[in-house]
Design a protein around this motif. Structure first.
Motif, PDB file in Angstrom:
ATOM      1  N   GLU A 178      42.399  38.733  47.629  1.00  0.00           N
ATOM      2  CA  GLU A 178      41.237  38.156  48.259  1.00  0.00           C
ATOM      3  C   GLU A 178      40.053  39.015  47.819  1.00  0.00           C
ATOM      4  OE1 GLU A 178      41.142  38.394  52.567  1.00  0.00           O
ATOM      5  OE2 GLU A 178      40.789  36.239  52.571  1.00  0.00           O
ATOM      6  N   HIS A 179      38.988  38.351  47.437  1.00  0.00           N
ATOM      7  CA  HIS A 179      37.810  39.104  47.030  1.00  0.00           C
ATOM      8  C   HIS A 179      37.335  39.963  48.208  1.00  0.00           C
ATOM      9  CE1 HIS A 179      33.806  40.111  45.810  1.00  0.00           C
ATOM     10  NE2 HIS A 179      33.269  39.311  46.710  1.00  0.00           N
ATOM     11  N   ASN A 180      37.115  41.223  47.944  1.00  0.00           N
ATOM     12  CA  ASN A 180      36.718  42.128  49.010  1.00  0.00           C
ATOM     13  C   ASN A 180      35.477  42.903  48.592  1.00  0.00           C
ATOM     14  OD1 ASN A 180      36.392  44.077  50.905  1.00  0.00           O
ATOM     15  ND2 ASN A 180      38.470  44.897  50.786  1.00  0.00           N
ATOM     16  N   HIS A 189      30.220  40.747  39.080  1.00  0.00           N
ATOM     17  CA  HIS A 189      29.982  42.191  39.005  1.00  0.00           C
ATOM     18  C   HIS A 189      30.834  42.951  39.993  1.00  0.00           C
ATOM     19  CE1 HIS A 189      26.802  41.725  36.131  1.00  0.00           C
ATOM     20  NE2 HIS A 189      26.407  40.688  36.836  1.00  0.00           N
ATOM     21  N   CYS A 190      31.920  42.336  40.408  1.00  0.00           N
ATOM     22  CA  CYS A 190      32.739  42.950  41.445  1.00  0.00           C
ATOM     23  C   CYS A 190      33.965  43.597  40.816  1.00  0.00           C
ATOM     24  CB  CYS A 190      33.167  41.894  42.445  1.00  0.00           C
ATOM     25  SG  CYS A 190      34.222  42.582  43.714  1.00  0.00           S
ATOM     26  N   ASN A 191      34.306  44.762  41.314  1.00  0.00           N
ATOM     27  CA  ASN A 191      35.463  45.479  40.798  1.00  0.00           C
ATOM     28  C   ASN A 191      36.537  45.639  41.871  1.00  0.00           C
ATOM     29  OD1 ASN A 191      35.893  46.069  38.188  1.00  0.00           O
ATOM     30  ND2 ASN A 191      35.291  48.211  38.303  1.00  0.00           N
ATOM     31  N   TYR A 234      41.134  42.370  43.837  1.00  0.00           N
ATOM     32  CA  TYR A 234      41.310  40.945  43.592  1.00  0.00           C
ATOM     33  C   TYR A 234      40.604  40.522  42.302  1.00  0.00           C
ATOM     34  CZ  TYR A 234      40.903  35.911  44.142  1.00  0.00           C
ATOM     35  OH  TYR A 234      40.946  34.569  43.930  1.00  0.00           O
ATOM     36  N   CYS A 235      39.335  40.886  42.200  1.00  0.00           N
ATOM     37  CA  CYS A 235      38.572  40.436  41.028  1.00  0.00           C
ATOM     38  C   CYS A 235      39.139  41.039  39.741  1.00  0.00           C
ATOM     39  CB  CYS A 235      37.092  40.779  41.203  1.00  0.00           C
ATOM     40  SG  CYS A 235      36.320  39.819  42.539  1.00  0.00           S
ATOM     41  N   GLN A 236      39.579  42.285  39.832  1.00  0.00           N
ATOM     42  CA  GLN A 236      40.170  42.890  38.635  1.00  0.00           C
ATOM     43  C   GLN A 236      41.455  42.172  38.238  1.00  0.00           C
ATOM     44  OE1 GLN A 236      40.146  47.111  37.921  1.00  0.00           O
ATOM     45  NE2 GLN A 236      39.002  47.498  39.789  1.00  0.00           N
TER      46      GLN A 236
HETATM   47 ZN   LIG Z   1      35.708  40.990  44.235  1.00  0.00          ZN
END
Ligand SMILES: [Zn+2]
Ligand SMILES: [Zn+2]
Length: 225
Positions: free
Chosen positions: A102-104, A142-144, A147-149
């Motif tokens: 989940e994007h956090n 631009h999220c690291n 989840y995004c990775q």
């Molecule tokens: Zn994220």
């Protein structure tokens, strides 16, 4: 004939490692034994005319190999998806994977995961059928967060590649060139953000730009007009 905890080799009937073997059976006929080996691929091999001692030896080797493979699996708990628990402080790697799927935004500033760990998470995610990323929320640009990775990794986006892309996007945004033709093949390229930054580009033979490069954005800007 070679019978160890790794290998079962009884030429010319069979020669393989135990991990290719799914089960063993023995058929007794008039005081001699026929060993029936069922391989993982479903093939069955028969080894006739064995004596009792050899059969015992084979079964003991099989038992040893099974014990050793169980031992090697349990003796390295730091290997495999258990590493995930390090990332999320959870005891159960699978719930922690679920939680990390989940994007956090709070984790947006995480450093890139070590490639080996990212690869493992990606493999586990694939094993869980999570690689159909069309079903999942997209990675935030631009999220690291984990989840995004992982999503980027599942989609086969190399983080380094994306970085390069971002840089060139910025280039386009911030470097706008005004192109003016001054002669047949001669152009003046001016930076719109800093009019003092000017280059002369010659589109003849030899191709050139006063910045000194033959493959620069000024020449590209001229070619784009
Ligand atoms: Zn994220
Ligand atoms: Zn140039």
């Amino acid at each position: 004939m070679k019978i160890t905890s790794n290998i079962l080799s009884i030429p010319p009937y069979i020669s393989t490692t135990w991990n290719n073997i799914s089960s063993l059976h023995v058929r007794e006929e008039r005081g001699s034994y026929t060993l029936i080996v069922l391989l993982q691929n479903g093939v069955q091999a028969e080894v006739p005319r064995l004596d009792k001692r050899t059969v015992t030896e084979i079964f003991e080797a099989h038992a040893r190999s099974a014990e050793e493979s169980v031992a090697s699996k349990t003796s390295s708990p730091s290997e495999g998806p258990l590493n995930l628990s390090l990332l999320t402080n959870s005891d159960n790697p699978f719930t922690s994977l679920g939680a990390s799927m989940e994007h956090n935004p709070e984790q947006a500033g995480l450093p890139p995961l070590p490639p080996a760990i990212l690869k493992k998470i990606t493999m586990v995610a694939r094993a869980f059928g999570l690689d159909d990323t069309s079903q999942l929320a997209k990675a935030e640009p631009h999220c690291n967060c984990v989840y995004c990775q992982v999503i980027r990794s599942l989609q086969g986006l190399d983080p380094a590649e994306e970085l390069i892309e971002e840089v060139s996007d910025e280039d386009l945004k911030f470097k706008n060139w005004e192109v003016a033709q001054t002669d047949k093949k001669l152009y003046i390229v001016t930076n719109l953000l800093d009019k003092n930054e000017q280059y002369n580009v010659f589109l003849g033979e030899p191709l050139g730009c006063t910045c000194g490069s033959k493959n620069c954005e000024h020449i590209r800007a001229v070619l784009d007009t």
